[in-house]
Enzyme design. Structure first.
Site, mmCIF file in Angstrom:
data_model
loop_
_atom_site.group_PDB
_atom_site.id
_atom_site.type_symbol
_atom_site.label_atom_id
_atom_site.label_comp_id
_atom_site.label_asym_id
_atom_site.label_seq_id
_atom_site.Cartn_x
_atom_site.Cartn_y
_atom_site.Cartn_z
ATOM 1 N N GLU A 23 0.660 -0.713 0.191
ATOM 2 C CA GLU A 23 0.034 -0.041 0.303
ATOM 3 C C GLU A 23 1.292 0.988 0.060
ATOM 4 O O GLU A 23 1.920 1.103 1.100
ATOM 5 C CB GLU A 23 -0.794 0.031 1.438
ATOM 6 C CG GLU A 23 -1.571 1.051 1.109
ATOM 7 C CD GLU A 23 -3.034 0.739 2.035
ATOM 8 O OE1 GLU A 23 -2.915 0.033 3.292
ATOM 9 O OE2 GLU A 23 -3.266 2.201 2.411
ATOM 10 N N ARG A 42 5.887 -13.290 9.449
ATOM 11 C CA ARG A 42 6.184 -11.738 8.988
ATOM 12 C C ARG A 42 7.241 -12.146 10.204
ATOM 13 O O ARG A 42 7.928 -12.490 11.321
ATOM 14 C CB ARG A 42 4.909 -10.236 10.646
ATOM 15 C CG ARG A 42 4.737 -9.329 9.803
ATOM 16 C CD ARG A 42 3.433 -9.504 10.618
ATOM 17 N NE ARG A 42 2.814 -8.709 9.335
ATOM 18 C CZ ARG A 42 3.120 -7.611 9.257
ATOM 19 N NH1 ARG A 42 3.863 -6.574 9.176
ATOM 20 N NH2 ARG A 42 1.994 -7.122 8.388
ATOM 21 N N LYS A 71 5.001 0.455 9.434
ATOM 22 C CA LYS A 71 4.928 1.316 8.410
ATOM 23 C C LYS A 71 4.376 2.221 9.560
ATOM 24 O O LYS A 71 4.845 3.525 9.472
ATOM 25 C CB LYS A 71 4.296 2.108 7.065
ATOM 26 C CG LYS A 71 5.180 1.211 5.961
ATOM 27 C CD LYS A 71 3.775 1.404 4.957
ATOM 28 C CE LYS A 71 2.936 -0.317 4.754
ATOM 29 N NZ LYS A 71 2.758 -0.288 3.445
HETATM 30 P P1 ATP Z 1 2.991 -2.212 7.998
HETATM 31 O O1 ATP Z 1 2.565 -3.165 9.190
HETATM 32 O O2 ATP Z 1 4.361 -2.253 8.560
HETATM 33 O O3 ATP Z 1 2.171 -0.764 7.487
HETATM 34 P P2 ATP Z 1 1.885 -3.473 5.891
HETATM 35 O O4 ATP Z 1 1.983 -5.353 5.534
HETATM 36 O O5 ATP Z 1 1.026 -2.715 6.317
HETATM 37 O O6 ATP Z 1 3.170 -3.002 6.914
HETATM 38 P P3 ATP Z 1 1.486 -2.973 3.125
HETATM 39 O O7 ATP Z 1 1.942 -1.849 2.017
HETATM 40 O O8 ATP Z 1 0.280 -3.771 3.147
HETATM 41 O O9 ATP Z 1 2.210 -3.386 4.771
HETATM 42 O O10 ATP Z 1 1.836 -4.841 2.671
HETATM 43 C C1 ATP Z 1 2.473 -5.255 1.587
HETATM 44 C C2 ATP Z 1 3.233 -6.942 1.560
HETATM 45 O O11 ATP Z 1 4.910 -7.185 2.648
HETATM 46 C C3 ATP Z 1 2.400 -7.763 1.709
HETATM 47 O O12 ATP Z 1 2.203 -8.633 1.880
HETATM 48 C C4 ATP Z 1 2.503 -8.209 3.860
HETATM 49 O O13 ATP Z 1 2.192 -9.220 3.656
HETATM 50 C C5 ATP Z 1 4.443 -8.042 3.987
HETATM 51 N N1 ATP Z 1 4.715 -7.687 4.429
HETATM 52 C C6 ATP Z 1 4.850 -6.239 5.277
HETATM 53 N N2 ATP Z 1 6.081 -5.883 6.447
HETATM 54 C C7 ATP Z 1 5.863 -6.750 6.508
HETATM 55 C C8 ATP Z 1 6.812 -7.926 7.325
HETATM 56 N N3 ATP Z 1 7.133 -7.510 9.088
HETATM 57 N N4 ATP Z 1 7.596 -9.466 7.503
HETATM 58 C C9 ATP Z 1 7.043 -9.999 6.039
HETATM 59 N N5 ATP Z 1 5.970 -9.553 5.326
HETATM 60 C C10 ATP Z 1 5.660 -7.685 5.098
HETATM 61 MG MG MG Z 2 -0.629 -1.746 5.388
#
Ligand code: ATP
Ligand code: MG
Length: 556
Positions: free
Chosen positions: A43, A268, A278
């Site tokens: 995102e 994760r 983020k």
């Molecule tokens: P954050 O919690 O940091 O905002 P998010 O999951 O909301 O991360 P996205 O932009 O939605 O961030 O994620 C893009 C991809 O990266 C998704 O498929 C998510 O599952 C993966 N991802 C995000 N954080 C991790 C992590 N700590 N380890 C592995 N994969 C991750």
């Molecule tokens: Mg997110």
């Protein structure tokens, strides 16, 4: 020790991870009748971090391993937090990590198809417009132990729902007035299946579609459709979506896609001593705890890049930690080890004195300068040597002198002889102090017979130290970093109030050839990179990448 890590790692790498097993099984059964397709779907509401790197490495490497493709897809279905600045930063980060996407996509380009899918659900009697407000909705939803109640709006006719949904789309209603919900099962033990909201009204402009839409699909409805449109076969996401999988499958079944993608969840990545969301990272940037998204203290990809980490090291780390279903926390030392190992055979060494103490060689001629030959990398002979000036006045590290030596201290102390690497044997004769009693200078003598490379086979000395010629030394600025999170005396992780140290240091003159982005080993100290933002010809600034020694040991 290093040997034994490598053997273990190799064994792990040779066995397949559970995702590879699933994909290979699908290939064997020709389940999809198309080649393997994955996607990385961030995102655009912030910069990517090392957790995302794990997901990127996994998605791109699965596609490469099985001759498929991986899309970079911006999951931009929520207009509130998204920004094109983030889109550009994310593209740069994925490229820097060394990956090429097959197609660059924006989920917002699919709003028309998503709308059609919603209309299809309404026509099938599988979705309805609901006017419960947020509080009522929560109350009707039930709890983990109690079933929910059906909305009084649930049994509207398809015609009425179509009309209302179209009016929602046309802007007739304000934000929050009504939503579109899937009609599934209010008694399901899985809360996600209790008539989830699939469309909501928002009159905010969208970074890509502008004012065209004022209804936006919810993640759980949008994501499966995005995957299906792109022909994704294996939709890899993190464990928190496990409970959403039945809904993912419901959406695909009810909107009638052929050979729909399958969702696979993995754990994760969490790392000690740092923050990894983020939302929290944005907070640190916004409240000034760090300077920017690419601050070298942050675990963002742009922060790691500026810090001097290499894409090879980050990829190696992601491979070594492997993929699993159970959540765990990885020691930050494991990441640092990957960086160290990668840099060890790649970067040249420079003599830099971080905390200078002046040395005067009293029996060395006043106006003479010699060039001493030092190896650029002691592991890699082909990296050659460089000449470093040596004269009567030099700097050494303050910690390489002790007035009263502790046991097994072999460096400089009164009366002791040490080797100045690449130059001569030097004996400390006299200690000069200021009025306050601080040591300000060492008077030493050298033995002309002991010149390095002269074949001198006489006495042995136990200590070897590095030095910088005072006359030709270059002043540089060095920035050293500490972890964002540390443990307090009770072992609880707290925010570290002191994460950066900035100071001046003396470097050998060859440092002048450095360019922003050049990495070195500062001999006996660690790895450093010339900063790409702050450094200039007049004032070179170096960031510490990682120290030389590892405090992290692999578990036996
Ligand atoms: P954050 O919690 O940091 O905002 P998010 O999951 O909301 O991360 P996205 O932009 O939605 O961030 O994620 C893009 C991809 O990266 C998704 O498929 C998510 O599952 C993966 N991802 C995000 N954080 C991790 C992590 N700590 N380890 C592995 N994969 C991750
Ligand atoms: Mg997110």
């Amino acid at each position: 020790m290093a040997e034994s890590i490598n053997t273990d790692e190799r064994e792990v790498r040779e066995s397949k991870n559970f995702i590879e097993n699933i994909i290979e099984n699908d290939i064997d059964k020709n389940s999809y009748q198309r080649s393997v397709k994955t996607r990385f779907p961030p995102e655009p509401n912030g910069y990517l971090h090392i957790g995302h790197a794990k997901s990127i490495c996994l998605n791109f490497s699965m596609a490469a391993k099985y001759d498929g493709g991986c899309n970079l897809r911006f999951d931009d279905t929520n207009p509130t937090k998204e920004d094109t600045e983030y889109v550009e930063a994310i593209k740069e980060d994925v490229k820097w990590l060394g990956f090429d996407w097959s197609e660059l996509r924006f989920a917002s380009d699919y709003f028309d198809t998503m709308y059609e899918c919603a209309v299809k659900l309404i026509k099938k009697g599988k979705a309805f417009v609901c006017e419960l407000n947020a509080d009522e909705m929560r109350e009707y939803r039930g709890t983990l132990t109690e079933p929910g109640k059906e909305s009084p709006y649930r049994n509207r006719s398809a015609e009425e729902n179509l009309k209302l949904f179209e009016e929602m789309k046309n802007g007739k209603y304000p934000d929050g007035a009504m939503v579109l919900r899937a009609k599934i099962d209010m008694t399901s033990p899985n809360m996600n299946m209790r008539d989830p909201v699939i469309y909501r009204i928002s009159h905010l402009p969208h970074h890509n579609s502008g004012d065209k839409w004022c209804v936006y699909p919810m993640y759980d409805f949008a994501h499966p459709i995005e995957d299906a449109i792109e022909g994704v076969t294996h939709s890899i996401c993190t464990m928190e979506f496990e409970d959403h999988r039945p809904l993912y499958e419901w959406v695909l079944a009810e909107t009638e896609w052929e050979n729909p993608p399958k969702q696979i969840e993995f754990a994760r990545l969490n790392i000690t001593n740092t923050l990894m969301s983020k939302r929290y990272l944005k907070e640190l940037v916004d409240n000034g705890t760090v300077e920017s998204w690419d601050d070298p203290r942050l675990p963002t990809i742009s922060g790691l890049r500026r810090r001097g980490y290499t894409p090879e090291a980050v990829r190696d780390f992601c491979e070594r930690i492997g993929v699993a279903k159970s959540n765990s926390i990885v020691e930050i030392g494991q990441l640092e080890n990957c960086v160290r190992e990668d840099l060890k055979n790649r970067v040249e060494s420079r003599n830099v004195i971080l905390d200078p103490l002046k040395v005067v060689i009293t029996n060395y001629p006043d106006n003479k300068t010699e060039e001493c030959e030092l190896e650029n990398n002691k592991e890699v002979e082909e990296m050659g040597t460089r000449m470093v000036p040596f004269s009567r006045e030099l700097y050494v590290e303050r910690e390489d002198f002790m007035e009263v030596p502790v046991k097994k201290y072999f460096r400089l102390f009164p009366g002791n002889e040490v080797r100045f690497k690449g130059a001569y044997f030097i004996t400390c004769e006299e200690v000069i102090k200021d009025d306050a009693g601080n040591v300000t200078e060492l008077r030493c003598t050298y033995d002309p017979e002991t010149r390095s490379g002269s074949g001198f086979e006489g006495r042995k000395v136990k200590g070897t130290i590095h030095w910088v010629d005072a006359k030709t030394a270059e002043k540089i600025t060095v920035r050293e970093f500490d972890y964002l999170k540390i443990e307090d005396e009770n072992g609880t992780e707290i925010m570290n109030p002191d994460t950066m140290k900035i100071f001046e240091a003396y470097a050998e003159p060859a440092i002048k050839d450095s360019k922003p982005g050049t990495r070195y080993q500062f001999f006996r100290h660690g790895y450093y990179i010339e900063d790409t933002k702050l450094s200039s010809e007049e004032n070179k600034v170096f960031n510490q990448i990682v120290g030389l020694k590892s405090s992290w040991k692999p578990k036996k």
